[in-house]
Design a protein around this motif. Structure first.
Motif, PDB file in Angstrom:
ATOM      1  N   GLN A 116       0.821  -1.205   0.000  1.00 23.85           N
ATOM      2  CA  GLN A 116       0.000   0.000   0.000  1.00 23.85           C
ATOM      3  C   GLN A 116       0.859   1.261   0.000  1.00 23.85           C
ATOM      4  O   GLN A 116       0.542   2.236  -0.695  1.00 23.85           O
ATOM      5  CB  GLN A 116      -0.926  -0.013   1.222  1.00 23.85           C
ATOM      6  CG  GLN A 116      -1.979   1.073   1.217  1.00 23.85           C
ATOM      7  CD  GLN A 116      -2.935   0.925   2.393  1.00 23.85           C
ATOM      8  OE1 GLN A 116      -3.126  -0.170   2.931  1.00 23.85           O
ATOM      9  NE2 GLN A 116      -3.531   2.024   2.809  1.00 23.85           N
ATOM     10  N   GLY A 117       1.961   1.252   0.763  1.00 24.54           N
ATOM     11  CA  GLY A 117       2.836   2.426   0.812  1.00 24.54           C
ATOM     12  C   GLY A 117       3.439   2.773  -0.538  1.00 24.54           C
ATOM     13  O   GLY A 117       3.291   3.905  -1.027  1.00 24.54           O
ATOM     14  N   PRO A 118       4.150   1.842  -1.206  1.00 28.60           N
ATOM     15  CA  PRO A 118       4.687   2.124  -2.543  1.00 28.60           C
ATOM     16  C   PRO A 118       3.607   2.473  -3.559  1.00 28.60           C
ATOM     17  O   PRO A 118       3.835   3.284  -4.457  1.00 28.60           O
ATOM     18  CB  PRO A 118       5.396   0.815  -2.904  1.00 28.60           C
ATOM     19  CG  PRO A 118       5.806   0.242  -1.599  1.00 28.60           C
ATOM     20  CD  PRO A 118       4.669   0.580  -0.659  1.00 28.60           C
ATOM     21  N   TYR A 119       2.427   1.858  -3.431  1.00 28.79           N
ATOM     22  CA  TYR A 119       1.341   2.179  -4.371  1.00 28.79           C
ATOM     23  C   TYR A 119       0.936   3.635  -4.244  1.00 28.79           C
ATOM     24  O   TYR A 119       0.786   4.340  -5.251  1.00 28.79           O
ATOM     25  CB  TYR A 119       0.148   1.260  -4.132  1.00 28.79           C
ATOM     26  CG  TYR A 119      -1.120   1.784  -4.775  1.00 28.79           C
ATOM     27  CD1 TYR A 119      -1.180   1.988  -6.157  1.00 28.79           C
ATOM     28  CD2 TYR A 119      -2.242   2.113  -4.020  1.00 28.79           C
ATOM     29  CE1 TYR A 119      -2.329   2.501  -6.757  1.00 28.79           C
ATOM     30  CE2 TYR A 119      -3.385   2.613  -4.603  1.00 28.79           C
ATOM     31  CZ  TYR A 119      -3.427   2.804  -5.971  1.00 28.79           C
ATOM     32  OH  TYR A 119      -4.560   3.323  -6.561  1.00 28.79           O
ATOM     33  N   TYR A 120       0.733   4.120  -3.016  1.00 26.73           N
ATOM     34  CA  TYR A 120       0.343   5.518  -2.843  1.00 26.73           C
ATOM     35  C   TYR A 120       1.447   6.475  -3.288  1.00 26.73           C
ATOM     36  O   TYR A 120       1.178   7.614  -3.683  1.00 26.73           O
ATOM     37  CB  TYR A 120      -0.043   5.781  -1.386  1.00 26.73           C
ATOM     38  CG  TYR A 120      -1.401   5.224  -1.011  1.00 26.73           C
ATOM     39  CD1 TYR A 120      -2.437   5.193  -1.932  1.00 26.73           C
ATOM     40  CD2 TYR A 120      -1.646   4.722   0.260  1.00 26.73           C
ATOM     41  CE1 TYR A 120      -3.678   4.675  -1.603  1.00 26.73           C
ATOM     42  CE2 TYR A 120      -2.888   4.203   0.604  1.00 26.73           C
ATOM     43  CZ  TYR A 120      -3.898   4.181  -0.335  1.00 26.73           C
ATOM     44  OH  TYR A 120      -5.121   3.668  -0.002  1.00 26.73           O
ATOM     45  N   SER A 121       2.689   6.017  -3.233  1.00 27.56           N
ATOM     46  CA  SER A 121       3.795   6.829  -3.740  1.00 27.56           C
ATOM     47  C   SER A 121       3.795   6.870  -5.262  1.00 27.56           C
ATOM     48  O   SER A 121       4.218   7.856  -5.869  1.00 27.56           O
ATOM     49  CB  SER A 121       5.136   6.277  -3.250  1.00 27.56           C
ATOM     50  OG  SER A 121       5.207   6.286  -1.843  1.00 27.56           O
ATOM     51  N   LEU A 122       3.328   5.800  -5.891  1.00 21.23           N
ATOM     52  CA  LEU A 122       3.317   5.720  -7.353  1.00 21.23           C
ATOM     53  C   LEU A 122       2.307   6.676  -7.971  1.00 21.23           C
ATOM     54  O   LEU A 122       2.509   7.157  -9.091  1.00 21.23           O
ATOM     55  CB  LEU A 122       3.004   4.282  -7.783  1.00 21.23           C
ATOM     56  CG  LEU A 122       2.996   3.991  -9.288  1.00 21.23           C
ATOM     57  CD1 LEU A 122       4.380   4.235  -9.892  1.00 21.23           C
ATOM     58  CD2 LEU A 122       2.547   2.552  -9.551  1.00 21.23           C
ATOM     59  N   THR A 321      -6.896  15.368  -0.498  1.00 17.74           N
ATOM     60  CA  THR A 321      -5.873  16.408  -0.603  1.00 17.74           C
ATOM     61  C   THR A 321      -4.586  16.078   0.138  1.00 17.74           C
ATOM     62  O   THR A 321      -3.513  16.556  -0.245  1.00 17.74           O
ATOM     63  CB  THR A 321      -6.403  17.745  -0.045  1.00 17.74           C
ATOM     64  OG1 THR A 321      -6.932  17.534   1.278  1.00 17.74           O
ATOM     65  CG2 THR A 321      -7.506  18.308  -0.939  1.00 17.74           C
ATOM     66  N   SER A 322      -4.665  15.260   1.184  1.00 15.86           N
ATOM     67  CA  SER A 322      -3.499  15.060   2.051  1.00 15.86           C
ATOM     68  C   SER A 322      -2.327  14.433   1.307  1.00 15.86           C
ATOM     69  O   SER A 322      -1.182  14.901   1.418  1.00 15.86           O
ATOM     70  CB  SER A 322      -3.880  14.209   3.262  1.00 15.86           C
ATOM     71  OG  SER A 322      -4.474  12.983   2.873  1.00 15.86           O
ATOM     72  N   TYR A 323      -2.576  13.370   0.537  1.00 13.47           N
ATOM     73  CA  TYR A 323      -1.488  12.727  -0.194  1.00 13.47           C
ATOM     74  C   TYR A 323      -0.936  13.635  -1.290  1.00 13.47           C
ATOM     75  O   TYR A 323       0.264  13.632  -1.567  1.00 13.47           O
ATOM     76  CB  TYR A 323      -1.969  11.404  -0.804  1.00 13.47           C
ATOM     77  CG  TYR A 323      -2.188  10.309   0.208  1.00 13.47           C
ATOM     78  CD1 TYR A 323      -1.113   9.698   0.860  1.00 13.47           C
ATOM     79  CD2 TYR A 323      -3.475   9.868   0.525  1.00 13.47           C
ATOM     80  CE1 TYR A 323      -1.313   8.690   1.795  1.00 13.47           C
ATOM     81  CE2 TYR A 323      -3.686   8.860   1.461  1.00 13.47           C
ATOM     82  CZ  TYR A 323      -2.604   8.286   2.085  1.00 13.47           C
ATOM     83  OH  TYR A 323      -2.794   7.289   3.009  1.00 13.47           O
ATOM     84  N   SER A 324      -1.822  14.407  -1.911  1.00 14.39           N
ATOM     85  CA  SER A 324      -1.381  15.330  -2.962  1.00 14.39           C
ATOM     86  C   SER A 324      -0.475  16.414  -2.393  1.00 14.39           C
ATOM     87  O   SER A 324       0.539  16.777  -2.994  1.00 14.39           O
ATOM     88  CB  SER A 324      -2.594  15.968  -3.652  1.00 14.39           C
ATOM     89  OG  SER A 324      -3.437  14.987  -4.228  1.00 14.39           O
ATOM     90  N   ILE A 325      -0.842  16.948  -1.230  1.00 10.92           N
ATOM     91  CA  ILE A 325      -0.018  17.973  -0.586  1.00 10.92           C
ATOM     92  C   ILE A 325       1.341  17.398  -0.216  1.00 10.92           C
ATOM     93  O   ILE A 325       2.385  18.026  -0.437  1.00 10.92           O
ATOM     94  CB  ILE A 325      -0.728  18.531   0.661  1.00 10.92           C
ATOM     95  CG1 ILE A 325      -1.981  19.302   0.272  1.00 10.92           C
ATOM     96  CG2 ILE A 325       0.217  19.445   1.455  1.00 10.92           C
ATOM     97  CD1 ILE A 325      -2.831  19.748   1.456  1.00 10.92           C
TER      98      ILE A 325
END
Length: 398
Positions: A116-122, A321-325
Motif C-alpha cells: 500500500q505504501g509504494p502504491y500511494y507513492s506511485l 488532498t493530504s497525499y497530494s499535498i
C-alpha cells in the motif's frame, strides 16, 4: 497509455485496498468468532492491521525509494506485497486454530501495508501535477466501491459458502482475486517515469523534521485522526446507548457517510487541482469539526443521517488532498519514505485516541465522546489555518 487515462488506471488498485480493509471490519471478525475466542483475543488479532501500519509502510517506502529495478521503484513492491496478501487471504479460512489464524492474519496485514505504501507513492509519480487531485479523488471513489462491495456481498457469500463447507472460504477467495487483479492491470498498463527510476543511491537520514511543510501536514493529520480514531470504534455503541436506535440504523449511517464521501471525492479532487489544496483540506477539517459539534444536539435518526453526510464530505476532502499535498512538499526521490512517515502519524494517532476514548468512556461516560474529538479537530483546523505549506524546491535535491 494515453495521459488522460492515467489518473483512472492508477486508481484501480485502491479497489483492492478498499475491499481488503473492509474485510477487516466484517468477514475477518466473523471468521475469528468461529473459534469461540474472547473479545479481547478477537480485538488483538484485528488490531494487528493498525499495528503493522505504524511501521511497515515506512519500511516499504524506504526500500522502494532506494531500489533500482528495471520495471521501476514501486511496482516490484506492489507485486511482492499483493502476491503475499493474496496467499494469506486465501489461507485464512482454512486455519485450524486461533493461533494459526493469527499468524496468517499478521502476514496478511503486513503484506497489505507493504504494498500500500509504494502504491500511494506511485500515484503522484505517474500522473501530471494538474491531475493529482483527480487521480486521488478517483482512487478514493474506487476504494469506497470496493468496501461497499464487501459490505453488501460479503455476508451473502459467507452464507452461500457455509452450505458448501464449514470454512466460509468463498468470500475470502473472491476478495483475494479482486485485490490482486487490480494490481496486475495497473502494473501492466502503467509505466514509471525514468526520472524516478534512475536516481542515485539515497542516504538513509532520519531528518524528516527538517521539512517544515511536511511536519505541519503530519501534525494536522495527527490531530485529525485523533478525532476520527476516537469516534469510529465506539460510534455504533454510542448510537444504541444514547440515541436509542438499532444497530442496523447506526450501521446504515456509517454506510451513508461512506457513500457521501464517494460522491464528493471526485469533484473535490478536481477542485483541489484548480485552487490551493490546503484550502480544500482546511474546508474539510472545518466541516468535520462543525459536524461533530452538531452531534452534541442530535436526537433523531434524520438528524444523525444529516450529520453523517456532512462528516462524509469533510473527511473525504481531507483524504483527497493530504497525499497530494505531501507529494508537493517533500523530495521526489524520498516520497515513499515520507508516505511511510505520514502513515505512522495516521496509525499511531488512532491507536492513542481509541484507547484514550475507551478509558474515558469507562470512567466518565459518553459525555466525553464528542467534546474530546471536537477538541482534536479544532487543533487540526488551527494548525492548517495558520500554517504556510510551501512546495519543495526541487533545486535543493540536485
Amino acid at each position: 497509455m494515453n495521459k488522460k487515462f492515467s489518473p483512472y488506471i492508477i486508481g484501480l488498485p485502491n479497489l483492492g485496498v478498499g475491499l481488503l480493509w473492509a474485510m477487516n471490519m466484517t468477514l475477518i471478525p466473523m471468521l475469528v468468532a468461529t473459534f469461540n475466542v474472547s473479545n479481547s483475543k478477537s480485538a488483538f488479532l484485528i488490531t494487528m492491521g493498525s499495528f503493522t501500519g505504524i511501521f511497515v509502510q515506512y519500511l516499504s517506502g524506504l526500500l522502494s525509494d532506494r531500489s533500482h529495478f528495471k520495471m521501476g521503484r514501486r511496482k516490484p513492491f506492489m507485486i511482492m506485497g499483493s502476491i503475499a496478501t493474496t496467499i494469506a487471504m486465501c489461507a485464512m479460512p482454512f486455519s485450524k486454530s486461533y493461533l494459526t489464524l493469527f499468524v496468517i492474519a499478521f502476514i496478511f496485514y503486513f503484506s497489505l501495508n507493504f504494498y500500500q505504501g509504494p502504491y500511494y507513492s506511485l500515484i503522484p509519480e505517474t500522473v501530471e501535477e494538474n491531475q493529482l487531485g483527480l487521480a486521488n479523488g478517483f482512487s478514493k471513489v474506487i476504494s469506497v466501491l470496493g468496501g461497499a462491495f464487501i459490505f453488501v456481498t460479503g455476508p451473502i457469500l459467507w452464507s452461500s459458502s457455509s452450505s458448501l463447507n464449514k470454512n466460509h472460504a468463498l468470500p475470502f477467495l473472491v476478495a483475494a482475486f479482486l485485490g490482486i487483479i487490480t494490481v496486475i492491470v495497473t502494473v501492466l498498463l502503467v509505466k514509471e517515469k525514468p526520472i524516478y527510476t534512475e536516481k542515485k543511491n539515497i542516504k538513509l537520514a532520519f531528518d524528516f523534521y527538517k521539512f517544515p511543510s511536511a511536519m505541519k501536514l503530519f501534525l494536522a493529520m495527527f490531530f485529525i485522526y485523533m478525532g476520527y480514531g476516537g469516534i469510529t470504534p465506539f460510534f455504533v455503541k454510542y448510537c444504541i446507548n444514547n440515541l436509542h436506535i438499532s444497530e442496523g440504523t447506526a450501521s446504515f449511517s456509517l454506510l451513508l457517510l461512506t457513500m457521501t464521501g464517494a460522491i464528493f471525492a471526485y469533484p473535490l479532487g478536481v477542485l483541489s487541482d484548480k485552487i490551493e489544496r490546503k484550502k480544500v483540506m482546511l474546508f474539510g477539517s472545518l466541516i468535520f469539526t462543525l459536524s461533530l459539534l452538531g452531534g452534541l444536539f442530535v436526537t433523531t435518526t434524520s438528524a444523525l443521517y444529516i450529520m453523517m453526510c456532512f462528516i462524509g464530505i469533510g473527511f473525504i476532502a481531507i483524504q483527497v488532498t493530504s497525499y497530494s499535498i505531501l507529494a508537493e512538499v517533500v523530495p521526489t526521490e524520498r516520497l515513499g519514505e515520507f508516505m511511510g512517515i505520514f502513515n505512522f502519524f495516521v496509525s499511531f494517532s488512532q491507536f492513542i485516541s481509541g484507547n484514550l476514548m475507551g478509558l474515558l468512556l469507562d470512567t466518565v461516560g459518553y459525555k466525553a465522546f464528542f467534546p474530546l474529538s471536537i477538541l482534536w479537530l479544532v487543533i487540526a483546523s488551527i494548525i492548517l489555518s495558520v500554517s504556510k505549506i510551501k512546495k519543495y524546491d526541487t533545486s535543493l535535491s540536485l
